[in-house]
Design a protein around this motif. Structure first.
Motif, short mmCIF file in Angstrom:
data_model
loop_
_atom_site.label_atom_id
_atom_site.label_comp_id
_atom_site.label_asym_id
_atom_site.label_seq_id
_atom_site.Cartn_x
_atom_site.Cartn_y
_atom_site.Cartn_z
N ILE A 121 -22.95 46.61 27.58
CA ILE A 121 -23.04 47.99 27.07
C ILE A 121 -23.09 48.01 25.54
O ILE A 121 -23.83 48.81 24.96
CB ILE A 121 -21.84 48.82 27.57
N SER A 122 -22.33 47.13 24.90
CA SER A 122 -22.26 47.12 23.44
C SER A 122 -23.62 46.81 22.81
O SER A 122 -23.87 47.17 21.65
CB SER A 122 -21.21 46.11 22.95
N VAL A 123 -24.49 46.15 23.56
CA VAL A 123 -25.84 45.84 23.06
C VAL A 123 -26.85 46.87 23.56
O VAL A 123 -27.68 47.38 22.81
CB VAL A 123 -26.27 44.42 23.50
N PHE A 176 -30.55 51.64 23.20
CA PHE A 176 -31.02 52.86 23.84
C PHE A 176 -31.09 54.01 22.83
O PHE A 176 -32.08 54.74 22.77
CB PHE A 176 -30.08 53.22 24.99
N ILE A 177 -30.04 54.16 22.03
CA ILE A 177 -30.00 55.22 21.02
C ILE A 177 -31.05 54.96 19.94
O ILE A 177 -31.71 55.89 19.45
CB ILE A 177 -28.60 55.32 20.39
N ALA A 178 -31.22 53.69 19.56
CA ALA A 178 -32.21 53.35 18.54
C ALA A 178 -33.62 53.72 19.00
O ALA A 178 -34.47 54.16 18.20
CB ALA A 178 -32.14 51.86 18.22
N PHE A 179 -33.88 53.55 20.30
CA PHE A 179 -35.20 53.87 20.86
C PHE A 179 -35.51 55.35 20.67
O PHE A 179 -36.66 55.72 20.37
CB PHE A 179 -35.22 53.50 22.35
N VAL A 220 -23.98 51.85 16.42
CA VAL A 220 -23.76 50.45 16.07
C VAL A 220 -22.30 50.23 15.67
O VAL A 220 -21.67 49.24 16.06
CB VAL A 220 -24.70 50.01 14.93
N ALA A 221 -21.76 51.18 14.90
CA ALA A 221 -20.38 51.07 14.42
C ALA A 221 -19.38 51.05 15.57
O ALA A 221 -18.56 50.12 15.70
CB ALA A 221 -20.06 52.21 13.46
N VAL A 252 -33.06 63.51 25.94
CA VAL A 252 -32.69 62.81 27.17
C VAL A 252 -32.07 63.79 28.15
O VAL A 252 -31.21 64.59 27.79
CB VAL A 252 -31.68 61.67 26.88
N GLY A 253 -32.47 63.71 29.39
CA GLY A 253 -31.91 64.59 30.41
C GLY A 253 -31.80 63.88 31.74
O GLY A 253 -32.18 62.72 31.89
N GLY A 254 -31.25 64.57 32.72
CA GLY A 254 -31.15 64.03 34.06
C GLY A 254 -30.24 62.83 34.16
O GLY A 254 -29.21 62.75 33.48
N TYR A 255 -30.66 61.85 34.99
CA TYR A 255 -29.84 60.67 35.23
C TYR A 255 -29.67 59.82 33.97
O TYR A 255 -28.65 59.16 33.80
CB TYR A 255 -30.46 59.82 36.35
N ALA A 256 -30.68 59.85 33.10
CA ALA A 256 -30.61 59.05 31.86
C ALA A 256 -29.46 59.51 30.98
O ALA A 256 -28.78 58.68 30.35
CB ALA A 256 -31.93 59.14 31.09
N TRP A 257 -29.21 60.83 30.97
CA TRP A 257 -28.11 61.34 30.15
C TRP A 257 -26.77 60.87 30.71
O TRP A 257 -25.89 60.43 29.97
CB TRP A 257 -28.13 62.87 30.11
#
Length: 224
Positions: free
Chosen positions: A28-30, A35-38, A56-57, A189-194
């Motif tokens: 998860i840490s990677v 995912f957020i960077a994308f 990242v922090a 982002v919505g649905g299952y991805a959120w």
């Protein structure tokens, strides 16, 4: 004999679940910052740096800094405790630097757009968390150079640092969760991805809480 086998199987299962949990936290840490960077595409705007640096922090650096002390998931398990402590402090310092830069980015972006600062729970808690992280990093110096903490035992300092560190991590995780509820992220982002994204800081928090609490429960048992 049967009792010994049961104890051995319980110990194996305990160690296995802890190893899997730590492995999940590493993953998860990677994956979460990536995912957020994308979606934020850091560098495309001042705002884009804020979610990236904050994730990242707290999602990567702080998580990995605490996992260094995990008996089942440390990436430098064979190194001495002193080495782990120094690497931990370096990662925490980098976490503080990223958090400050992330705060500066969103503050400057709001200034450019003429928007008010710290008007949401995410903004207020984020500001408090950044301040706490910086204080936590500075407060850890006596743990490395114990001569600076006259009148305080090293065991007591470690206990207080672990407790305050856990609170800091939970503040960071909560800030990330509130950030995922922002209009920017929910529009992207919505649905299952959120829900998958929201599960990342939540699961990491559970793993870290379990690691810290288990370590000190074990110490109390040994002392009693």
């Amino acid at each position: 004999m049967i009792h010994n086998k049961e104890a051995e199987s319980e110990a194996w299962f305990y160690g296995f679940t802890r190893t899997v949990s730590a492995g999940l936290a590493h993953l998860i840490s990677v994956a979460f910052p990536a995912f957020i960077a994308f979606f934020s595409r850091p560098g495309t705007s001042w705002f884009s740096w804020h979610p990236f640096l904050m994730t990242v922090a707290f999602g990567f650096l702080m998580t990995e800094a605490i996992l260094l002390f995990s008996p089942h998931g440390s990436l430098i398990k064979r190194f001495s405790h002193k080495t782990k402590a120094r690497v931990h402090w370096i990662l925490q310092s980098l976490c503080g630097a990223c958090a400050v830069l992330g705060l500066a980015a969103i503050s400057y972006n709001k200034h450019l757009n003429g928007k008010a600062h710290f008007t949401s729970w995410h903004g207020l808690l984020g500001l408090i968390t950044v301040c706490v992280v910086c204080v936590q990093s500075l407060a850890a110096v006596p743990l490395i150079y114990h001569s600076l903490a006259k009148g305080w035992s090293l065991a007591k300092l470690k206990r207080y640092h672990a407790a305050s560190g856990l609170v800091t991590f939970l503040l960071g995780s909560t800030s990330l969760l509130l950030g995922l509820s922002s209009s920017w992220f929910t529009a992207s982002v919505g649905g299952y991805a959120w829900f998958l994204a929201a599960a990342c800081p939540a699961l990491s928090a559970v793993v870290i809480m379990n690691q810290v609490s288990s370590a000190y429960i074990a110490k109390k048992r040994l002392q009693s």
